[in-house]
Scaffold this active site. Sequence first.
Site, short mmCIF file in Angstrom:
data_model
loop_
_atom_site.label_atom_id
_atom_site.label_comp_id
_atom_site.label_asym_id
_atom_site.label_seq_id
_atom_site.Cartn_x
_atom_site.Cartn_y
_atom_site.Cartn_z
N SER A 1 0.84 -1.20 0.00
CA SER A 1 0.00 0.00 0.00
C SER A 1 0.87 1.25 0.00
O SER A 1 1.62 1.50 0.94
CB SER A 1 -0.91 0.01 1.23
N HIS B 1 -1.19 -1.33 -4.34
CA HIS B 1 -2.46 -1.03 -3.68
C HIS B 1 -2.51 0.48 -3.41
O HIS B 1 -1.62 1.04 -2.78
CB HIS B 1 -2.58 -1.82 -2.38
N ASP C 1 -4.75 3.68 -2.06
CA ASP C 1 -5.86 4.03 -1.16
C ASP C 1 -6.32 5.45 -1.37
O ASP C 1 -5.58 6.40 -1.09
CB ASP C 1 -5.41 3.85 0.29
N MET D 1 -8.93 8.32 -0.26
CA MET D 1 -9.81 8.68 0.86
C MET D 1 -10.34 10.10 0.69
O MET D 1 -9.57 11.00 0.31
CB MET D 1 -9.02 8.62 2.18
N HIS E 1 -8.35 1.27 -4.22
CA HIS E 1 -9.32 1.07 -3.13
C HIS E 1 -9.96 2.42 -2.82
O HIS E 1 -9.34 3.29 -2.21
CB HIS E 1 -8.54 0.51 -1.92
N MET F 1 -12.14 4.70 -0.83
CA MET F 1 -12.83 4.94 0.44
C MET F 1 -13.51 6.30 0.32
O MET F 1 -13.12 7.29 0.95
CB MET F 1 -11.81 4.90 1.59
N MET G 1 -11.65 -5.68 5.02
CA MET G 1 -10.92 -4.77 5.90
C MET G 1 -10.66 -5.47 7.24
O MET G 1 -11.60 -5.90 7.91
CB MET G 1 -11.71 -3.48 6.14
N PHE H 1 -6.65 4.75 7.93
CA PHE H 1 -5.25 4.98 8.33
C PHE H 1 -4.42 3.72 8.17
O PHE H 1 -4.94 2.61 8.35
CB PHE H 1 -5.19 5.41 9.82
N ASP I 1 -6.87 -6.47 4.02
CA ASP I 1 -6.33 -5.10 4.04
C ASP I 1 -6.35 -4.52 5.45
O ASP I 1 -7.42 -4.20 5.97
CB ASP I 1 -7.17 -4.23 3.08
#
Length: 216
Positions: free
Chosen positions: A8, A33, A35, A37, A66, A68, A137, A143, A175
Amino acid sequence: MAHIVAPSLLSADFAELGTAVDLIERSDAGWHHIDVMDGVFVPNISFGLPVIKSIRKRAQKPFDVHLMIVRPDQFITAFRDAGADILTVHFEACSHLHRSLQAIKAAGMKAGVALNPHTPVSMLEDVLADIDVVCMMSVNPGFGGQKFIERTYTKVAALKALREKTGSKALIEIDGGVGAENARKLLEAGADVLVAGNSVFGAADPIAAIAGLARG
Ligand code: DX5
Ligand code: ZN
């Protein structure tokens, strides 16, 4: 199938993001990966489309993005254009999950669904056959560097059983809080993809940390 390690980038030094991408490229990792957010779905903001577009140029390996974020549907083609190969939306963020999955696939990507720790895997029964990756998850999203939730093992077993029942080929991705201390047990439980942020980029030797996770 051999399992996949997906480091990640959230845990990388963002001032050296390109170097982190290069490191993943020359490691035993299978995917990047990534992320995203929005500060609404999760209590944190990371990075978005222009950053992904820019790092895509120096990577060959698939981008596992991913999301979010709330209302992910409105950004599906934008993330495809930025370079996502697998696009994962949260079960909890989608009122019309079946429609979201069809839209991701119609845009030419693999479709992922992420489940928060409180969401039972049974909620996916009627769409599991349409899913390419279930991102389970094992921390509350938002975080890096959080403690792994032990209940995850039970959920992996339940998801494996549901996958058989529904004839789904979905990969099981774990994850959050994954590292050398729990990788083997997760693989034995049925994990196909291990996401690792802090245990890779917080390590003295990230290449060796990835190699360790790849060995299992
Ligand atoms: C958490 C993210 C994870 C995170 C994992 O919201 O979805 O991908 O980067 O980081 P670690 O491995 O440090 O828990
Ligand atoms: Zn993630």
